[in-house]
Design a protein around this motif. Sequence first.
Motif, PDB file in Angstrom:
ATOM      1  N   UNK A 187       0.646  11.471  -8.798  1.00 28.81           N
ATOM      2  CA  UNK A 187       1.267  11.077  -7.521  1.00 28.81           C
ATOM      3  C   UNK A 187       1.263   9.560  -7.386  1.00 28.81           C
ATOM      4  N   UNK A 188       0.143   8.914  -7.684  1.00 26.97           N
ATOM      5  CA  UNK A 188       0.073   7.448  -7.620  1.00 26.97           C
ATOM      6  C   UNK A 188       1.061   6.817  -8.591  1.00 26.97           C
ATOM      7  N   UNK A 189       1.165   7.376  -9.797  1.00 23.34           N
ATOM      8  CA  UNK A 189       2.097   6.852 -10.802  1.00 23.34           C
ATOM      9  C   UNK A 189       3.543   7.014 -10.330  1.00 23.34           C
ATOM     10  N   UNK A 190       3.850   8.136  -9.704  1.00 25.03           N
ATOM     11  CA  UNK A 190       5.201   8.351  -9.177  1.00 25.03           C
ATOM     12  C   UNK A 190       5.519   7.357  -8.062  1.00 25.03           C
ATOM     13  N   UNK A 191       4.552   7.114  -7.178  1.00 29.39           N
ATOM     14  CA  UNK A 191       4.749   6.132  -6.103  1.00 29.39           C
ATOM     15  C   UNK A 191       5.002   4.741  -6.680  1.00 29.39           C
ATOM     16  N   UNK A 192       4.231   4.378  -7.680  1.00 29.77           N
ATOM     17  CA  UNK A 192       4.375   3.071  -8.307  1.00 29.77           C
ATOM     18  C   UNK A 192       5.719   2.962  -9.030  1.00 29.77           C
ATOM     19  N   UNK A 193       6.121   4.022  -9.724  1.00 33.03           N
ATOM     20  CA  UNK A 193       7.415   4.036 -10.415  1.00 33.03           C
ATOM     21  C   UNK A 193       8.555   3.868  -9.416  1.00 33.03           C
ATOM     22  N   UNK A 194       8.462   4.508  -8.265  1.00 38.08           N
ATOM     23  CA  UNK A 194       9.486   4.372  -7.226  1.00 38.08           C
ATOM     24  C   UNK A 194       9.572   2.931  -6.735  1.00 38.08           C
ATOM     25  N   UNK A 195       8.421   2.312  -6.530  1.00 34.02           N
ATOM     26  CA  UNK A 195       8.405   0.911  -6.106  1.00 34.02           C
ATOM     27  C   UNK A 195       9.054   0.023  -7.157  1.00 34.02           C
ATOM     28  N   UNK A 225       0.837  -1.195   0.000  1.00 36.05           N
ATOM     29  CA  UNK A 225       0.000   0.000   0.000  1.00 36.05           C
ATOM     30  C   UNK A 225       0.873   1.247   0.000  1.00 36.05           C
ATOM     31  N   UNK A 226       0.309   2.310  -0.533  1.00 36.20           N
ATOM     32  CA  UNK A 226       0.889   3.641  -0.395  1.00 36.20           C
ATOM     33  C   UNK A 226      -0.035   4.381   0.564  1.00 36.20           C
ATOM     34  N   UNK A 227       0.104   5.686   0.647  1.00 39.71           N
ATOM     35  CA  UNK A 227      -0.793   6.455   1.512  1.00 39.71           C
ATOM     36  C   UNK A 227      -2.238   6.356   1.045  1.00 39.71           C
ATOM     37  N   UNK A 228      -2.437   6.157  -0.262  1.00 41.08           N
ATOM     38  CA  UNK A 228      -3.784   6.237  -0.818  1.00 41.08           C
ATOM     39  C   UNK A 228      -4.316   4.964  -1.467  1.00 41.08           C
ATOM     40  N   UNK A 229      -3.428   4.060  -1.899  1.00 36.98           N
ATOM     41  CA  UNK A 229      -3.853   2.972  -2.777  1.00 36.98           C
ATOM     42  C   UNK A 229      -3.226   1.644  -2.347  1.00 36.98           C
ATOM     43  N   UNK A 230      -3.957   0.557  -2.583  1.00 36.44           N
ATOM     44  CA  UNK A 230      -3.422  -0.796  -2.413  1.00 36.44           C
ATOM     45  C   UNK A 230      -3.095  -1.355  -3.800  1.00 36.44           C
TER      46      UNK A 230
END
Length: 98
Positions: free
Chosen positions: A76-84, A22-27
């Motif tokens: 923001x979600x795409x950036x979080x996913x790219x970091x992962x 999970x991130x702050x907003x999404x699973x």
Amino acid sequence: MNLFERLYDEQENVKVQFIGFTTDDVRYDFGIVYTNMFFGKPLVICMQTGRSALLCADDVSNVDHIQKVFHIQSAKEAEDLATFFEKTLPTMPLEPQY
């Protein structure tokens, strides 16, 4: 008369990694298939939507591509996913494809 010309028909034992986080907003729930096919790029499958892409760590620097492939709504979600993915997927040496 053959209707189809078979380009390849390979069988391979592969490593598959299932990751849920999970991130702050999404699973997210992903399956990552590590194979020698496709120039060694892993096949990344979103288990929630069924969307998939061949990706390596070098590919995820293009956040717009990640957002488009997995139909992510916010940057923001795409950036979080790219970091992962950057931390999880292998880097690939530059080799000509053909």
